[in-house]
Design a protein around this motif. Structure first.
Motif, PDB file in Angstrom:
ATOM      1  N   LYS A 276      48.938 -55.907  81.521  1.00 18.27           N
ATOM      2  CA  LYS A 276      49.612 -56.872  82.400  1.00 18.27           C
ATOM      3  C   LYS A 276      50.651 -57.689  81.627  1.00 18.27           C
TER       4      LYS A 276
ATOM      5  N   VAL B  90      39.819 -52.634  81.222  1.00 11.81           N
ATOM      6  CA  VAL B  90      39.160 -53.726  80.506  1.00 11.81           C
ATOM      7  C   VAL B  90      39.856 -55.035  80.851  1.00 11.81           C
ATOM      8  N   CYS B  91      39.082 -56.112  80.863  1.00 11.73           N
ATOM      9  CA  CYS B  91      39.652 -57.456  80.922  1.00 11.73           C
ATOM     10  C   CYS B  91      39.232 -58.168  79.631  1.00 11.73           C
ATOM     11  N   PRO B  92      40.139 -58.300  78.685  1.00 10.57           N
ATOM     12  CA  PRO B  92      39.775 -58.904  77.398  1.00 10.57           C
ATOM     13  C   PRO B  92      39.199 -60.309  77.537  1.00 10.57           C
ATOM     14  N   GLU B  93      39.712 -61.085  78.475  1.00 11.64           N
ATOM     15  CA  GLU B  93      39.242 -62.479  78.571  1.00 11.64           C
ATOM     16  C   GLU B  93      37.795 -62.538  79.066  1.00 11.64           C
TER      17      GLU B  93
ATOM     18  N   ARG C 236      38.742 -69.641  85.481  1.00  8.70           N
ATOM     19  CA  ARG C 236      38.764 -70.268  84.157  1.00  8.70           C
ATOM     20  C   ARG C 236      40.087 -71.016  84.015  1.00  8.70           C
TER      21      ARG C 236
ATOM     22  N   SER D 180      46.780 -62.611  76.757  1.00 11.18           N
ATOM     23  CA  SER D 180      45.966 -61.517  76.210  1.00 11.18           C
ATOM     24  C   SER D 180      46.734 -60.204  76.238  1.00 11.18           C
ATOM     25  N   CYS D 181      47.224 -59.845  77.429  1.00  8.77           N
ATOM     26  CA  CYS D 181      47.719 -58.492  77.671  1.00  8.77           C
ATOM     27  C   CYS D 181      49.232 -58.345  77.588  1.00  8.77           C
TER      28      CYS D 181
ATOM     29  N   CYS E 145      39.842 -60.455  88.289  1.00  7.04           N
ATOM     30  CA  CYS E 145      39.396 -61.066  87.036  1.00  7.04           C
ATOM     31  C   CYS E 145      40.419 -62.028  86.447  1.00  7.04           C
ATOM     32  N   ARG E 146      41.485 -62.316  87.188  1.00 10.47           N
ATOM     33  CA  ARG E 146      42.461 -63.290  86.689  1.00 10.47           C
ATOM     34  C   ARG E 146      41.837 -64.681  86.598  1.00 10.47           C
TER      35      ARG E 146
ATOM     36  N   SER F 229      50.930 -62.023  80.026  1.00 15.56           N
ATOM     37  CA  SER F 229      49.619 -62.645  79.783  1.00 15.56           C
ATOM     38  C   SER F 229      49.420 -62.990  78.308  1.00 15.56           C
TER      39      SER F 229
ATOM     40  N   SER G 295      44.788 -52.749  82.038  1.00 15.91           N
ATOM     41  CA  SER G 295      44.285 -54.104  82.303  1.00 15.91           C
ATOM     42  C   SER G 295      43.515 -54.090  83.622  1.00 15.91           C
ATOM     43  N   ALA G 296      42.318 -54.658  83.602  1.00 15.39           N
ATOM     44  CA  ALA G 296      41.446 -54.569  84.778  1.00 15.39           C
ATOM     45  C   ALA G 296      42.073 -55.204  86.023  1.00 15.39           C
ATOM     46  N   CYS G 297      42.843 -56.285  85.844  1.00 17.18           N
ATOM     47  CA  CYS G 297      43.446 -56.941  87.020  1.00 17.18           C
ATOM     48  C   CYS G 297      44.492 -56.042  87.671  1.00 17.18           C
TER      49      CYS G 297
HETATM   50 FE1  SF4 Z   1      44.351 -59.217  83.542  1.00 15.10          FE
HETATM   51 FE2  SF4 Z   1      44.306 -61.442  82.114  1.00 15.10          FE
HETATM   52 FE3  SF4 Z   1      42.151 -59.892  82.195  1.00 15.10          FE
HETATM   53 FE4  SF4 Z   1      44.383 -59.082  80.903  1.00 15.10          FE
HETATM   54  S1  SF4 Z   1      43.055 -60.780  80.368  1.00 15.10           S
HETATM   55  S2  SF4 Z   1      43.079 -57.867  82.284  1.00 15.10           S
HETATM   56  S3  SF4 Z   1      45.967 -59.964  82.206  1.00 15.10           S
HETATM   57  S4  SF4 Z   1      43.056 -60.989  83.924  1.00 15.10           S
END
Ligand code: SF4
Length: 151
Positions: free
Chosen positions: A99, A38-41, A50, A104-105, A14-15, A102, A6-8
């Protein structure tokens, strides 16, 4: 390339609130070329900052991603998960460190959709897609533990 992270966790701010959740060992994996982040969001087209989002499970078992102010972001989250999987496949990734909690993650336990800080059993949209696609998913907490066990 061995891992997807997870990129964060790898230091990217990118949070949803513009912060990161940096774990130095994971940042080093990316910097050394042993992991792709990667950050899926963000891949799904969302911005920094956001609205805070959580995964909600409906009575019929379907899932939606809803923001704190009630906007449905399910489509963006699914797009982000799909693009993240494409990156994982392209890099022949078999292990992802994502992460925790989350929408996403998160893997195993995620926020329950009430925005009260409560957790429930489940996976984020990207983590779930990864698992269904045969990728082994750990959270950063499990990675920390295995790191300590190996040291
Ligand atoms: Fe981090 Fe959220 Fe992006 Fe996943 S979607 S990498 S938890 S900021």
């Amino acid at each position: 390339m061995k891992y997807l992270v997870s990129a964060c966790l790898a230091g990217e701010r990118c949070r949803y609130d513009g912060n990161s959740n940096t774990i130095n060992a994971l940042q080093e994996l990316v910097e050394n070329g042993d992991a792709v982040s990667v950050c899926p969001e963000i891949l799904g087209g969302l911005t920094i900052p956001r609205p805070r989002c959580e995964l909600r499970i409906n009575e019929n078992g379907s899932t939606k991603i809803i923001s704190e102010n009630g906007t449905d972001f399910t489509e963006e989250f699914i797009t982000g998960a799909t693009l993240s999987l494409e990156i994982a496949k392209k890099n022949k990734i078999t292990i992802a460190i994502l992460k925790s909690k989350s929408p996403s993650c998160g893997c195993g336990m995620i926020y329950d959709g009430t925005f009260c800080g409560n957790l429930t059993t489940g996976n984020g949209i990207t983590a779930d897609l990864f698992i269904k696609s045969g990728i082994t998913v750990f959270t950063e907490k499990e990675f920390d533990d295995s790191d300590k066990n190996n040291s």
